[in-house]
Write a protein that holds these residues in place. Structure first.
Motif, PDB file in Angstrom:
ATOM      1  N   LEU A 158      -4.498   4.705  -4.680  1.00 16.31           N
ATOM      2  CA  LEU A 158      -4.827   5.852  -4.579  1.00 16.31           C
ATOM      3  C   LEU A 158      -4.573   6.823  -3.449  1.00 16.31           C
ATOM      4  O   LEU A 158      -4.392   7.890  -3.342  1.00 16.31           O
ATOM      5  CB  LEU A 158      -6.449   5.879  -4.380  1.00 16.31           C
ATOM      6  N   PHE A 159      -4.063   6.122  -2.299  1.00 13.90           N
ATOM      7  CA  PHE A 159      -3.564   6.515  -1.054  1.00 13.90           C
ATOM      8  C   PHE A 159      -2.289   6.560  -0.516  1.00 13.90           C
ATOM      9  O   PHE A 159      -1.858   7.071   0.204  1.00 13.90           O
ATOM     10  CB  PHE A 159      -4.820   6.174   0.087  1.00 13.90           C
ATOM     11  N   THR A 160      -1.713   5.116  -0.926  1.00 13.18           N
ATOM     12  CA  THR A 160      -0.567   4.868  -0.460  1.00 13.18           C
ATOM     13  C   THR A 160       0.617   4.778  -1.255  1.00 13.18           C
ATOM     14  O   THR A 160       0.592   4.825  -2.774  1.00 13.18           O
ATOM     15  CB  THR A 160      -0.390   3.665   0.387  1.00 13.18           C
ATOM     16  N   SER A 161       1.973   4.524  -1.130  1.00  9.63           N
ATOM     17  CA  SER A 161       2.819   4.304  -2.101  1.00  9.63           C
ATOM     18  C   SER A 161       2.674   2.915  -2.751  1.00  9.63           C
ATOM     19  O   SER A 161       1.872   1.945  -2.414  1.00  9.63           O
ATOM     20  CB  SER A 161       4.332   4.222  -1.310  1.00  9.63           C
ATOM     21  N   ALA A 162       3.321   2.700  -3.821  1.00  6.01           N
ATOM     22  CA  ALA A 162       3.415   1.556  -4.608  1.00  6.01           C
ATOM     23  C   ALA A 162       3.726   0.203  -3.726  1.00  6.01           C
ATOM     24  O   ALA A 162       3.099  -0.818  -3.841  1.00  6.01           O
ATOM     25  CB  ALA A 162       4.068   1.625  -5.904  1.00  6.01           C
ATOM     26  N   ALA A 163       4.736   0.350  -3.040  1.00  6.02           N
ATOM     27  CA  ALA A 163       5.572  -0.578  -2.303  1.00  6.02           C
ATOM     28  C   ALA A 163       4.446  -1.087  -1.114  1.00  6.02           C
ATOM     29  O   ALA A 163       4.049  -2.144  -0.901  1.00  6.02           O
ATOM     30  CB  ALA A 163       6.825  -0.381  -1.448  1.00  6.02           C
ATOM     31  N   THR A 164       3.968  -0.203  -0.411  1.00  4.51           N
ATOM     32  CA  THR A 164       2.843  -0.347   0.690  1.00  4.51           C
ATOM     33  C   THR A 164       1.632  -0.986   0.040  1.00  4.51           C
ATOM     34  O   THR A 164       1.197  -1.943   0.570  1.00  4.51           O
ATOM     35  CB  THR A 164       2.596   0.912   1.227  1.00  4.51           C
ATOM     36  N   SER A 165       1.063  -0.566  -1.140  1.00  2.93           N
ATOM     37  CA  SER A 165      -0.070  -1.131  -1.759  1.00  2.93           C
ATOM     38  C   SER A 165       0.389  -2.675  -2.133  1.00  2.93           C
ATOM     39  O   SER A 165      -0.552  -3.540  -1.811  1.00  2.93           O
ATOM     40  CB  SER A 165      -0.342  -0.259  -3.038  1.00  2.93           C
ATOM     41  N   LEU A 166       1.341  -2.844  -2.634  1.00  2.00           N
ATOM     42  CA  LEU A 166       1.679  -4.342  -3.391  1.00  2.00           C
ATOM     43  C   LEU A 166       1.969  -5.268  -2.118  1.00  2.00           C
ATOM     44  O   LEU A 166       1.460  -6.256  -2.105  1.00  2.00           O
ATOM     45  CB  LEU A 166       3.116  -4.397  -4.222  1.00  2.00           C
ATOM     46  N   PHE A 167       2.775  -4.791  -1.076  1.00  2.00           N
ATOM     47  CA  PHE A 167       2.863  -5.601  -0.014  1.00  2.00           C
ATOM     48  C   PHE A 167       1.702  -6.022   0.903  1.00  2.00           C
ATOM     49  O   PHE A 167       1.474  -7.029   1.449  1.00  2.00           O
ATOM     50  CB  PHE A 167       4.193  -5.381   0.968  1.00  2.00           C
ATOM     51  N   ALA A 168       0.897  -4.736   1.118  1.00  2.00           N
ATOM     52  CA  ALA A 168      -0.381  -5.009   1.810  1.00  2.00           C
ATOM     53  C   ALA A 168      -1.230  -5.941   1.256  1.00  2.00           C
ATOM     54  O   ALA A 168      -2.001  -6.814   1.596  1.00  2.00           O
ATOM     55  CB  ALA A 168      -1.347  -3.844   2.089  1.00  2.00           C
ATOM     56  N   THR A 169      -1.328  -5.722  -0.352  1.00  2.00           N
ATOM     57  CA  THR A 169      -2.468  -6.776  -1.133  1.00  2.00           C
ATOM     58  C   THR A 169      -1.763  -7.984  -1.058  1.00  2.00           C
ATOM     59  O   THR A 169      -2.420  -9.034  -1.071  1.00  2.00           O
ATOM     60  CB  THR A 169      -2.447  -6.156  -2.429  1.00  2.00           C
ATOM     61  N   ALA A 170      -0.615  -8.280  -1.095  1.00  2.00           N
ATOM     62  CA  ALA A 170       0.138  -9.790  -1.142  1.00  2.00           C
ATOM     63  C   ALA A 170      -0.229 -10.422   0.312  1.00  2.00           C
ATOM     64  O   ALA A 170      -0.644 -11.552   0.314  1.00  2.00           O
ATOM     65  CB  ALA A 170       1.834  -9.591  -1.280  1.00  2.00           C
ATOM     66  N   ALA A 171      -0.113  -9.568   1.361  1.00  2.00           N
ATOM     67  CA  ALA A 171      -0.406  -9.982   2.710  1.00  2.00           C
ATOM     68  C   ALA A 171      -1.914 -10.385   2.894  1.00  2.00           C
ATOM     69  O   ALA A 171      -2.518 -11.309   3.043  1.00  2.00           O
ATOM     70  CB  ALA A 171      -0.066  -9.110   3.808  1.00  2.00           C
ATOM     71  N   LEU A 172      -2.740  -9.596   2.160  1.00  2.00           N
ATOM     72  CA  LEU A 172      -4.370  -9.921   2.091  1.00  2.00           C
ATOM     73  C   LEU A 172      -4.503 -11.109   1.246  1.00  2.00           C
ATOM     74  O   LEU A 172      -5.162 -12.020   1.751  1.00  2.00           O
ATOM     75  CB  LEU A 172      -5.138  -8.902   1.358  1.00  2.00           C
ATOM     76  N   ALA A 173      -3.799 -11.361   0.279  1.00  2.00           N
ATOM     77  CA  ALA A 173      -4.040 -12.517  -0.744  1.00  2.00           C
ATOM     78  C   ALA A 173      -3.685 -13.832   0.085  1.00  2.00           C
ATOM     79  O   ALA A 173      -4.317 -14.834  -0.164  1.00  2.00           O
ATOM     80  CB  ALA A 173      -3.267 -12.237  -1.918  1.00  2.00           C
ATOM     81  N   LEU A 174      -2.382 -13.615   0.745  1.00  6.95           N
ATOM     82  CA  LEU A 174      -2.002 -14.764   1.480  1.00  6.95           C
ATOM     83  C   LEU A 174      -2.729 -15.133   2.871  1.00  6.95           C
ATOM     84  O   LEU A 174      -3.170 -16.274   3.010  1.00  6.95           O
ATOM     85  CB  LEU A 174      -0.270 -14.377   2.085  1.00  6.95           C
ATOM     86  N   GLY A 175      -3.252 -14.196   3.345  1.00  6.26           N
ATOM     87  CA  GLY A 175      -4.431 -14.108   4.426  1.00  6.26           C
ATOM     88  C   GLY A 175      -5.712 -15.108   3.947  1.00  6.26           C
ATOM     89  O   GLY A 175      -6.415 -15.931   4.666  1.00  6.26           O
ATOM     90  N   ILE A 176      -6.199 -14.722   2.596  1.00  7.47           N
ATOM     91  CA  ILE A 176      -7.118 -15.206   1.981  1.00  7.47           C
ATOM     92  C   ILE A 176      -6.757 -16.779   1.739  1.00  7.47           C
ATOM     93  O   ILE A 176      -7.749 -17.622   2.247  1.00  7.47           O
ATOM     94  CB  ILE A 176      -7.747 -14.688   0.537  1.00  7.47           C
ATOM     95  N   VAL A 177      -5.685 -17.131   1.435  1.00  9.21           N
ATOM     96  CA  VAL A 177      -5.345 -18.511   1.038  1.00  9.21           C
ATOM     97  C   VAL A 177      -5.106 -19.149   2.511  1.00  9.21           C
ATOM     98  O   VAL A 177      -5.688 -20.280   2.699  1.00  9.21           O
ATOM     99  CB  VAL A 177      -3.750 -18.581   0.600  1.00  9.21           C
ATOM    100  N   VAL A 178      -4.655 -18.726   3.578  1.00  7.99           N
ATOM    101  CA  VAL A 178      -4.505 -19.399   5.044  1.00  7.99           C
ATOM    102  C   VAL A 178      -6.122 -19.546   5.529  1.00  7.99           C
ATOM    103  O   VAL A 178      -6.334 -20.491   5.991  1.00  7.99           O
ATOM    104  CB  VAL A 178      -3.917 -18.576   6.002  1.00  7.99           C
ATOM    105  N   TRP A 179      -6.919 -18.458   5.307  1.00  7.99           N
ATOM    106  CA  TRP A 179      -8.234 -18.381   5.706  1.00  7.99           C
ATOM    107  C   TRP A 179      -9.019 -19.754   5.024  1.00  7.99           C
ATOM    108  O   TRP A 179      -9.666 -20.722   5.539  1.00  7.99           O
ATOM    109  CB  TRP A 179      -8.979 -17.406   5.580  1.00  7.99           C
ATOM    110  N   ASP A 180      -8.925 -19.794   3.604  1.00 10.21           N
ATOM    111  CA  ASP A 180      -9.389 -20.837   2.971  1.00 10.21           C
ATOM    112  C   ASP A 180      -8.970 -22.349   3.427  1.00 10.21           C
ATOM    113  O   ASP A 180      -9.867 -23.193   3.371  1.00 10.21           O
ATOM    114  CB  ASP A 180      -9.125 -20.501   1.507  1.00 10.21           C
ATOM    115  N   VAL A 181      -7.810 -22.450   3.452  1.00  8.97           N
ATOM    116  CA  VAL A 181      -7.415 -23.650   4.104  1.00  8.97           C
ATOM    117  C   VAL A 181      -7.806 -24.107   5.430  1.00  8.97           C
ATOM    118  O   VAL A 181      -8.220 -25.158   5.843  1.00  8.97           O
ATOM    119  CB  VAL A 181      -5.695 -23.765   3.743  1.00  8.97           C
ATOM    120  N   ALA A 182      -7.687 -22.909   6.299  1.00  6.69           N
ATOM    121  CA  ALA A 182      -8.211 -23.068   7.598  1.00  6.69           C
ATOM    122  C   ALA A 182      -9.550 -23.782   7.947  1.00  6.69           C
ATOM    123  O   ALA A 182     -10.001 -24.479   8.721  1.00  6.69           O
ATOM    124  CB  ALA A 182      -8.063 -21.906   8.394  1.00  6.69           C
TER     125      ALA A 182
END
Length: 190
Positions: free
Chosen positions: A18-42
């Motif tokens: 709703l607020f940013t470009s498609a690329a920004t939205s996709l990469f930020a969301t990928a980073a969040l999902a990866l962060g959740i994976v790392v947090w879960d493993v940690a």
């Protein structure tokens, strides 16, 4: 908390679009999902197929939009994400490891995991989510291919499908336990 973490990337993607470009939205969301994976493993959890698959999915679509074709509509991006998540759910069923099983194993005791109905319950719950993903995909397709259809109808269908799957995920194990308590079938937890 687990449900929030599972759904956080998808909610953040919808909000960021709703607020940013498609690329920004996709990469930020990928980073969040990866962060959740790392947090879960940690914290001692395992790498979950849905979380890791979502990180890869958002990054792959982001790379495609950035490097190959940046002219995708918002609805087309949602359609691609929904199709990818559906593919992850179906793959988990095909390889006989329903994606809900990884979450369930971290929430129940060892005795419950040994019950024959435990795996069956996870298949049922994963199929419920798969059906919800199909409805979300159909909602995006309706918005994309039916001219003049209000955008809110697609959002309402997706919202209802997701909430129904959430409700079912919480209700089904309780239903199975209550049925077992009545002496009808073995207990199932997810």
């Amino acid at each position: 908390m687990a449900t929030f973490l599972i759904l956080a990337p998808f909610g953040s993607f919808a909000l960021l679009m709703l607020f940013t470009s498609a690329a920004t939205s996709l990469f930020a969301t990928a980073a969040l999902a990866l962060g959740i994976v790392v947090w879960d493993v940690a914290r001692g959890g395992s790498v979950k197929m849905l979380a890791a698959g979502s990180a890869l999915l958002f990054a792959a679509i982001g790379c495609y939009v950035t490097l190959i074709d940046g002219n995708w509509s918002r609805t087309a991006l949602h359609l691609a994400v929904d199709l990818g998540v559906l593919a992850i759910a179906l793959l988990s069923l095909v390889i006989r490891s329903p994606f809900t099983l990884q979450y369930a194993r971290e929430q129940v005791d060892a005795e419950t995991m040994k019950l024959p109905g435990f795996l069956a319950a996870n298949y049922v719950i994963t199929w419920a989510w798969t059906f919800a993903f199909v409805l979300m995909l159909l909602a995006d397709m309706l918005v994309m291919f039916v001219p003049g259809l209000p955008l809110w109808i697609g959002f309402a269908i997706a919202f209802a499908a997701r909430n129904a799957a959430l409700y079912f995920t919480r209700w089904y194990p309780q239903y199975r336990r209550a049925k077992y308590a009545a002496g009808q079938t073995p207990p199932l937890k997810s």
